[in-house]
Enzyme design. Structure first.
Site, PDB file in Angstrom:
ATOM      1  N   MET A 105       0.829  -1.028   0.225  1.00 37.61           N
ATOM      2  CA  MET A 105      -0.059   0.000  -0.091  1.00 37.61           C
ATOM      3  C   MET A 105       0.831   1.300   0.180  1.00 37.61           C
ATOM      4  SD  MET A 105      -3.134  -1.194  -0.320  1.00 37.61           S
ATOM      5  CE  MET A 105      -4.082   0.076   0.007  1.00 37.61           C
ATOM      6  N   LEU A 124       5.486   3.942  -4.997  1.00 33.83           N
ATOM      7  CA  LEU A 124       6.944   4.037  -4.788  1.00 33.83           C
ATOM      8  C   LEU A 124       7.321   5.027  -5.888  1.00 33.83           C
ATOM      9  CD1 LEU A 124       7.287   0.092  -5.614  1.00 33.83           C
ATOM     10  CD2 LEU A 124       8.269   1.319  -3.577  1.00 33.83           C
ATOM     11  N   HIS A 154      -3.958  -5.358  -9.249  1.00 34.27           N
ATOM     12  CA  HIS A 154      -4.818  -4.397  -9.092  1.00 34.27           C
ATOM     13  C   HIS A 154      -6.301  -5.094  -9.230  1.00 34.27           C
ATOM     14  CE1 HIS A 154      -6.278  -0.342  -8.531  1.00 34.27           C
ATOM     15  NE2 HIS A 154      -7.236  -0.600  -9.638  1.00 34.27           N
ATOM     16  N   GLU A 206       3.354   6.101 -12.845  1.00 36.49           N
ATOM     17  CA  GLU A 206       2.029   6.560 -12.711  1.00 36.49           C
ATOM     18  C   GLU A 206       1.189   5.088 -12.278  1.00 36.49           C
ATOM     19  OE1 GLU A 206      -1.299   8.416 -15.640  1.00 36.49           O
ATOM     20  OE2 GLU A 206       0.662   7.966 -16.602  1.00 36.49           O
ATOM     21  N   GLU A 235      -7.840 -13.520  -8.615  1.00 34.58           N
ATOM     22  CA  GLU A 235      -6.489 -12.971  -8.229  1.00 34.58           C
ATOM     23  C   GLU A 235      -5.567 -14.103  -8.009  1.00 34.58           C
ATOM     24  OE1 GLU A 235      -5.817  -9.622  -5.871  1.00 34.58           O
ATOM     25  OE2 GLU A 235      -7.968  -8.972  -5.938  1.00 34.58           O
TER      26      GLU A 235
HETATM   27  C1  GRF Z   1      -5.946  -7.488  -3.500  1.00 38.13           C
HETATM   28  O1  GRF Z   1      -7.170  -7.369  -3.779  1.00 38.13           O
HETATM   29  C2  GRF Z   1      -4.800  -6.786  -4.393  1.00 38.13           C
HETATM   30  O2  GRF Z   1      -5.550  -6.772  -5.657  1.00 38.13           O
HETATM   31  C3  GRF Z   1      -4.877  -5.291  -3.961  1.00 38.13           C
HETATM   32  O3  GRF Z   1      -4.926  -5.448  -2.356  1.00 38.13           O
HETATM   33  C4  GRF Z   1      -5.296  -6.579  -2.310  1.00 38.13           C
HETATM   34  C5  GRF Z   1      -4.282  -7.465  -1.202  1.00 38.13           C
HETATM   35  O4  GRF Z   1      -4.713  -8.604  -0.722  1.00 38.13           O
HETATM   36  N1  GRF Z   1      -3.865  -4.815  -4.383  1.00 38.13           N
HETATM   37  P1  GRF Z   1      -3.904  -9.748  -0.100  1.00 38.13           P
HETATM   38  O5  GRF Z   1      -3.176  -9.100   0.921  1.00 38.13           O
HETATM   39  O6  GRF Z   1      -3.059 -10.293  -1.372  1.00 38.13           O
HETATM   40  O7  GRF Z   1      -4.767 -10.764   0.386  1.00 38.13           O
END
Ligand code: GRF
Length: 202
Positions: free
Chosen positions: A91, A94, A110, A144, A175
């Site tokens: 979070m 950079l 993302h 960006e 994901e």
């Molecule tokens: C995920 O939804 C990812 O896409 C976003 O942050 C969340 C991280 O979740 N960038 P985790 O820590 O991998 O469970």
């Protein structure tokens, strides 16, 4: 055994994508190795999960300003021979200098179908706009935010009864499949010396 691309996963929280990457990298023919997990938060739950899997995991001290923090992070990664970074729920934005130092060597996941919904609260915004489709994207990191070359995307439907939680859970399941597949694709390309981004093609 063929060479594996030495990979670092950067996290800030629970680390479920990190866990998916560690799990995938257990396969004998996976082209990347999760060399280290680094957090910007000492209490990130993912650090303990990584250690339990036998992966070196620690937090890098963020005090002293962004430049000092990024120098420490960069040093920790390079000292371990890291070739590729995967941001996974990391979070922090950079700096352009850091991104330049890892140009074409850093990925992010993302939770949206980029270029839609860059930034935070992607699920709430998709619901608010009445999107019929949502999903996730793995892309190269550039200065960006959420804008680098896209490596892979996965789509999910938005269902009539969805709230933020149900939609987020549906996306997260994707994901966990998408990131390991995208990392494998990039690692294989790196191993073969192939270009995946316009930068590299120059
Ligand atoms: C995920 O939804 C990812 O896409 C976003 O942050 C969340 C991280 O979740 N960038 P985790 O820590 O991998 O469970």
């Amino acid at each position: 055994m063929t060479r594996r691309v030495e990979t670092a996963v950067l996290i800030s929280g629970r680390g479920s994508n990190m866990s998916a990457l560690i799990e995938a990298a257990k396969a004998a023919d996976y082209p990347a190795r999760i060399r280290v997990v680094v957090s910007d938060k000492a209490d990130a739950a993912g650090l303990a999960l990584a250690k339990a899997e036998g992966v070196e995991a620690f937090a890098v001290d963020t005090r002293g300003g962004k430049a000092a923090y990024e120098a420490r992070l960069d040093e920790a990664l390079r000292a371990r021979g890291v070739e590729l970074i995967c941001l996974a729920g990391f979070m922090r934005i950079l700096s352009p200098g850091f991104c330049e130092g890892w140009r074409d060597r850093a990925l992010n996941i993302h939770p949206s179908l980029l270029p839609a919904y860059k930034g935070l609260d992607t699920h709430a915004r998709a619901l608010e706009e009445g999107a019929r489709e949502h999903g996730c994207t793995v892309h190269f990191v550039t200065p960006e935010l959420d804008s680098g070359v896209i490596v892979a995307q996965a789509r999910v439907p938005v269902l009539p009864d969805d709230d933020e939680k149900t939609l987020a859970a549906r996306v997260l399941r994707e994901e966990h499949k998408l990131y390991p597949a995208a990392l494998a694709k990039v690692a294989l390309a790196m191993r073969a010396g192939l270009a995946l981004t316009p930068y590299e093609a120059r």
